[in-house]
Scaffold this motif. Structure first.
Motif, PDB file in Angstrom:
ATOM      1  N   PRO A 292       0.604  -1.245  -0.069  1.00  0.00           N
ATOM      2  CA  PRO A 292      -0.032   0.098   0.052  1.00  0.00           C
ATOM      3  C   PRO A 292       0.861   1.131  -0.289  1.00  0.00           C
ATOM      4  O   PRO A 292       0.143   2.363   0.228  1.00  0.00           O
ATOM      5  N   TYR A 293       2.351   1.167   0.068  1.00  0.00           N
ATOM      6  CA  TYR A 293       2.914   2.210   0.015  1.00  0.00           C
ATOM      7  C   TYR A 293       2.913   3.196  -1.131  1.00  0.00           C
ATOM      8  O   TYR A 293       2.914   4.410  -0.927  1.00  0.00           O
ATOM      9  N   ARG A 294       2.773   2.715  -2.383  1.00  0.00           N
ATOM     10  CA  ARG A 294       2.641   3.490  -3.660  1.00  0.00           C
ATOM     11  C   ARG A 294       1.377   4.603  -3.480  1.00  0.00           C
ATOM     12  O   ARG A 294       1.584   5.658  -4.116  1.00  0.00           O
ATOM     13  N   ARG A 295       0.351   3.827  -2.907  1.00  0.00           N
ATOM     14  CA  ARG A 295      -0.757   4.879  -2.652  1.00  0.00           C
ATOM     15  C   ARG A 295      -0.616   6.126  -1.938  1.00  0.00           C
ATOM     16  O   ARG A 295      -1.437   6.957  -1.907  1.00  0.00           O
ATOM     17  N   GLN A 296       0.461   6.102  -1.070  1.00  0.00           N
ATOM     18  CA  GLN A 296       0.854   7.344  -0.395  1.00  0.00           C
ATOM     19  C   GLN A 296       1.605   8.501  -0.821  1.00  0.00           C
ATOM     20  O   GLN A 296       1.942   9.216  -0.396  1.00  0.00           O
ATOM     21  N   PHE A 297       2.140   7.861  -2.286  1.00  0.00           N
ATOM     22  CA  PHE A 297       2.832   8.887  -2.712  1.00  0.00           C
ATOM     23  C   PHE A 297       1.842  10.380  -3.338  1.00  0.00           C
ATOM     24  O   PHE A 297       0.873  10.023  -3.602  1.00  0.00           O
ATOM     25  N   GLY A 298       2.172  11.358  -2.988  1.00  0.00           N
ATOM     26  CA  GLY A 298       1.516  12.585  -3.140  1.00  0.00           C
ATOM     27  C   GLY A 298       0.552  13.072  -1.865  1.00  0.00           C
ATOM     28  O   GLY A 298      -0.052  13.945  -1.803  1.00  0.00           O
ATOM     29  N   LYS A 299       0.760  12.207  -0.960  1.00  0.00           N
ATOM     30  CA  LYS A 299      -0.093  12.325   0.039  1.00  0.00           C
ATOM     31  C   LYS A 299       0.780  12.046   1.645  1.00  0.00           C
ATOM     32  O   LYS A 299       0.142  12.229   2.706  1.00  0.00           O
ATOM     33  N   GLY A 300       1.971  12.019   1.283  1.00  0.00           N
ATOM     34  CA  GLY A 300       2.943  11.932   2.328  1.00  0.00           C
ATOM     35  C   GLY A 300       3.765  10.747   2.497  1.00  0.00           C
ATOM     36  O   GLY A 300       3.791  10.079   3.587  1.00  0.00           O
ATOM     37  N   ALA A 301       4.620  10.325   1.483  1.00  0.00           N
ATOM     38  CA  ALA A 301       5.178   9.078   1.584  1.00  0.00           C
ATOM     39  C   ALA A 301       6.726   9.417   2.008  1.00  0.00           C
ATOM     40  O   ALA A 301       7.115  10.204   1.414  1.00  0.00           O
ATOM     41  N   ILE A 302       7.215   8.380   3.003  1.00  0.00           N
ATOM     42  CA  ILE A 302       8.305   8.866   3.560  1.00  0.00           C
ATOM     43  C   ILE A 302       9.491   8.585   2.440  1.00  0.00           C
ATOM     44  O   ILE A 302      10.546   9.258   2.344  1.00  0.00           O
ATOM     45  N   GLU A 303       9.144   7.484   1.446  1.00  0.00           N
ATOM     46  CA  GLU A 303      10.415   7.267   0.526  1.00  0.00           C
ATOM     47  C   GLU A 303      10.251   8.716  -0.348  1.00  0.00           C
ATOM     48  O   GLU A 303      11.543   8.974  -0.972  1.00  0.00           O
ATOM     49  N   GLY A 304       9.256   9.497  -0.656  1.00  0.00           N
ATOM     50  CA  GLY A 304       9.305  10.840  -1.208  1.00  0.00           C
ATOM     51  C   GLY A 304      10.304  11.745  -0.682  1.00  0.00           C
ATOM     52  O   GLY A 304      10.636  12.726  -1.412  1.00  0.00           O
ATOM     53  N   VAL A 305      10.517  11.597   0.657  1.00  0.00           N
ATOM     54  CA  VAL A 305      11.479  12.576   1.121  1.00  0.00           C
ATOM     55  C   VAL A 305      12.946  11.990   1.381  1.00  0.00           C
ATOM     56  O   VAL A 305      13.991  12.341   1.061  1.00  0.00           O
ATOM     57  N   ALA A 306      13.032  10.674   1.557  1.00  0.00           N
ATOM     58  CA  ALA A 306      14.329   9.942   1.900  1.00  0.00           C
ATOM     59  C   ALA A 306      15.044  10.086   0.487  1.00  0.00           C
ATOM     60  O   ALA A 306      16.436  10.344   0.676  1.00  0.00           O
ATOM     61  N   GLY A 307      14.560   9.363  -0.482  1.00  0.00           N
ATOM     62  CA  GLY A 307      15.224   9.563  -1.833  1.00  0.00           C
ATOM     63  C   GLY A 307      15.508  10.660  -2.216  1.00  0.00           C
ATOM     64  O   GLY A 307      16.778  10.931  -2.774  1.00  0.00           O
ATOM     65  N   PRO A 308      14.866  11.732  -2.461  1.00  0.00           N
ATOM     66  CA  PRO A 308      15.148  13.127  -3.089  1.00  0.00           C
ATOM     67  C   PRO A 308      16.224  13.856  -2.314  1.00  0.00           C
ATOM     68  O   PRO A 308      17.011  14.233  -2.692  1.00  0.00           O
ATOM     69  N   GLU A 309      16.229  13.693  -1.201  1.00  0.00           N
ATOM     70  CA  GLU A 309      17.286  14.276  -0.051  1.00  0.00           C
ATOM     71  C   GLU A 309      18.329  13.878  -0.077  1.00  0.00           C
ATOM     72  O   GLU A 309      19.357  14.429  -0.057  1.00  0.00           O
ATOM     73  N   ALA A 310      18.610  12.590  -0.394  1.00  0.00           N
ATOM     74  CA  ALA A 310      19.544  11.702  -0.435  1.00  0.00           C
ATOM     75  C   ALA A 310      20.446  12.340  -1.840  1.00  0.00           C
ATOM     76  O   ALA A 310      21.691  12.625  -1.989  1.00  0.00           O
ATOM     77  N   ALA A 311      19.541  12.151  -2.979  1.00  0.00           N
ATOM     78  CA  ALA A 311      19.985  12.767  -4.210  1.00  0.00           C
ATOM     79  C   ALA A 311      20.572  14.013  -4.145  1.00  0.00           C
ATOM     80  O   ALA A 311      21.477  14.219  -4.724  1.00  0.00           O
ATOM     81  N   ASN A 312      19.909  14.770  -3.592  1.00  0.00           N
ATOM     82  CA  ASN A 312      20.280  16.077  -3.491  1.00  0.00           C
ATOM     83  C   ASN A 312      21.595  16.504  -3.028  1.00  0.00           C
ATOM     84  O   ASN A 312      22.607  16.976  -3.384  1.00  0.00           O
ATOM     85  N   ASN A 313      21.851  15.740  -1.846  1.00  0.00           N
ATOM     86  CA  ASN A 313      23.262  15.859  -0.819  1.00  0.00           C
ATOM     87  C   ASN A 313      24.274  15.184  -1.655  1.00  0.00           C
ATOM     88  O   ASN A 313      25.243  15.548  -1.675  1.00  0.00           O
ATOM     89  N   ALA A 314      23.888  14.161  -2.335  1.00  0.00           N
ATOM     90  CA  ALA A 314      25.059  13.288  -3.254  1.00  0.00           C
ATOM     91  C   ALA A 314      25.436  14.024  -4.343  1.00  0.00           C
ATOM     92  O   ALA A 314      26.658  14.205  -4.727  1.00  0.00           O
ATOM     93  N   ALA A 315      24.480  14.842  -5.069  1.00  0.00           N
ATOM     94  CA  ALA A 315      24.604  15.564  -6.121  1.00  0.00           C
ATOM     95  C   ALA A 315      25.650  16.865  -5.683  1.00  0.00           C
ATOM     96  O   ALA A 315      26.471  17.177  -6.346  1.00  0.00           O
ATOM     97  N   ALA A 316      25.361  17.479  -4.597  1.00  0.00           N
ATOM     98  CA  ALA A 316      26.048  18.460  -3.871  1.00  0.00           C
ATOM     99  C   ALA A 316      27.691  18.108  -3.776  1.00  0.00           C
ATOM    100  O   ALA A 316      28.755  18.752  -3.994  1.00  0.00           O
ATOM    101  N   ALA A 317      27.901  16.694  -3.348  1.00  0.00           N
ATOM    102  CA  ALA A 317      29.480  16.119  -3.204  1.00  0.00           C
ATOM    103  C   ALA A 317      29.825  15.909  -4.892  1.00  0.00           C
ATOM    104  O   ALA A 317      31.039  16.361  -5.146  1.00  0.00           O
ATOM    105  N   GLY A 318      29.088  15.437  -5.688  1.00  0.00           N
ATOM    106  CA  GLY A 318      29.559  15.261  -7.059  1.00  0.00           C
ATOM    107  C   GLY A 318      29.943  16.482  -7.665  1.00  0.00           C
ATOM    108  O   GLY A 318      30.804  16.408  -8.652  1.00  0.00           O
TER     109      GLY A 318
END
Length: 525
Positions: A292-318
């Motif tokens: 049921p996690y896919r249905r939470q996207f757009g409504k407050g999915a923790i994966e939608g915060v964890a992944g992009p924030e990691a990508a943002n900071n990894a890009a900063a080091a890159g």
């Protein structure tokens, strides 16, 4: 001497008490300014750059690295608690994180953002440690024509990919190149574009350009659209040790790693920057999520915060890979970092690892330390950052203007620089108002003189034959890669645009111009 031994020596330097203090102060200041609404990392770095002028070079660079990492992280707090992203790379965090906060899960969103940033930043710094020396060794073999080709790649990719319109990006880049030519010709000694003003004989200080365009221009633009009103801040409660449940950890660790894998390579090449990496990470997490996690996207999915924030900071080091090894900035923040090096007469590039090994490895070691300091500060003290968000916007932007003016005056202690700061701020204001990105302008002003130097060297070697610029295997390879990068970047931007159009509750104007989001939320009340 191998990289591991050099890194250990870098830690021996960075772990000295005075350098630890500067790293701590840098992260603290970077987070404190970066957490304010409407202030992205580029503006944070430009605004705080003058603070490093009175320090020795090692202390200044270590403190500046802390400011850089703190400013990159600060936007997540604003996005989650205010739904007001400080830059386009924080839009996805605002969408999912603020939804979590409204459901009473602000603490979990903040925790997964902080821990993901720490993990991604540490892994990306380790990759920087591994790959940077090899790239630097290769870059030493490049000639003037090859270096000029690299500059052309930086110009075209930054101009075409930073901003919503490639044409407007190229126009902005051209203005920056013109600013870089102002001053005295180093070969002939003739004044160029000084208009008879003696103060322009030494050129326009790149710090003045960066602070004027980012700090003053941003403050004038946002201030012109603000009216009375308060932002609704979601409170943070509870002990940080209990913020994340076991299920949250289970759902977050894979997005942290995937976000790192996406963010670092995109940050290392000029293919759209951290905002592209965050949207790709979000799309990946949404596609891989199961019910049921896919249905939470757009409504407050923790994966939608964890992944992009990691990508943002990894890009900063890159971003630091091409900056330290080739001297090429792929983002506006990286361009300002180059200006920080130039303040001390240091030129990032392949020779940096040979001419300043102690400084480079102390800087890389300080990135590891800064990551640790960052998570120590942002987990227990997030309640304090939430209170910082309550600063009234008129006071905030008035303070930015005052601080920017003091920093401009401190550059050369002349009133002329303050006037130039105001002029550049007005240019930045009108560029924002008419949809022109300011980042390519800063890159052009910094890289323009470097490109001219390499072009003149190449012409001197070839006795004026322009074909020499495209004859070497290195330049041919670089131009071929440029075509691929521009094609890849434009494809990623189109994919991002399609993804943005499908996002719920966030309109296209908000995504393309974050300042419009601030004005809408503050002014129309």
């Amino acid at each position: 001497m191998d990289s591991l031994q050099l890194l250990l020596e870098g830690f021996a330097t960075a772990l000295q008490p005075q350098y630890l203090l500067f790293a701590f102060v840098g992260v603290l200041l970077g987070t404190a300014v970066g957490v304010l609404p409407g202030i992205g990392p580029a503006m944070t770095v430009a605004l705080l750059l003058p603070l490093t002028y009175t320090l020795d070079v090692t202390s200044a660079i270590i403190m500046f690295a802390g400011i850089y990492y703190g400013g990159m992280y600060g936007g997540s707090t604003t996005s989650i608690l205010l739904n007001t992203p400080g830059e386009s790379a924080s839009i996805v965090t605002a969408m999912e994180g603020n939804k979590m906060a409204r459901m009473g899960r602000a603490t979990a969103a903040l925790a997964t953002a902080a821990i993901g940033s720490f993990i991604a930043g540490t892994i990306a710094t380790a990759l920087l440690t591994l790959f940077a020396p090899f790239i630097a060794d290769f870059a030493v073999t490049l000639g003037p024509a090859d270096y000029f080709a690299l500059m052309v790649v930086a110009f075209l990719t930054v101009g075409a990919l930073l901003g919503s319109s490639p044409v407007r990006g190229i126009v902005s880049l051209s203005i920056g190149l013109f600013l870089g030519l102002v001053g005295t010709d180093t070969l002939t000694g003739q004044a160029r574009f000084t208009f008879g003003i003696p103060n322009l004989g030494d050129g326009i200080d790149v710090v003045i350009v960066a602070v004027g365009l980012f700090a003053v221009g941003e403050a004038l633009y946002v201030g012109s659209r603000l009216r009375n009103g308060r932002l609704p801040i979601i409170p943070v409660s509870g002990s940080w040790r209990t913020w994340m449940k076991r299920s949250d950890w289970k759902r977050s660790w894979k997005p942290w790693l995937r976000g790192t894998a996406i963010g670092f390579p995109i940050g290392s090449i000029p293919a759209g920057g951290a905002d592209v990496a965050t949207f790709l990470s979000y799309a990946t997490e949404k596609r891989l999520a199961k019910d049921p996690y896919r249905r939470q996207f757009g409504k407050g999915a923790i994966e939608g915060v964890a992944g992009p924030e990691a990508a943002n900071n990894a890009a900063a080091a890159g971003v630091l890979v091409p900056l330290l090894t080739l001297g090429l900035p792929t983002t506006a923040t990286a361009a300002i970092i180059i200006s920080a090096f130039q303040t001390y007469g240091i030129r990032p590039g392949p020779l940096l690892f040979d001419s300043q090994p102690a400084l480079v490895w102390a800087l890389i070691a300080s990135l590891y330390i800064g990551n640790v300091v960052l998570i120590i500060l942002n987990l227990p003290l997030v309640g304090m950052w939430a209170k910082v968000l309550r600063i009234p916007r008129p006071y905030l932007y008035a303070g930015i203007l005052v601080f920017a003016g003091l920093g401009a005056y401190a550059a050369n202690f002349t009133v002329f620089d303050v006037g130039m700061l105001l002029l550049l701020g007005l240019i930045g204001f009108f560029m924002r108002r008419h949809g022109y990105p300011v980042s390519p302008m800063v890159v052009g002003a910094i890289l323009g003189p470097m490109a001219e130097e390499q072009l003149r060297k190449a012409m001197a070697i070839s006795q004026g034959d322009p074909v020499f610029l495209v004859q070497s295997p290195g330049s041919i390879t670089i131009y071929s890669v440029m075509v691929v990068l521009i094609g890849l970047g434009l494809w990623l931007k189109r994919r991002q645009a399609r993804f943005e159009a499908a996002l719920p509750d966030i309109d296209t104007a908000t995504i393309r111009t974050v300042d419009a989001e601030i004005a809408e939320r503050l002014g129309e009340r």
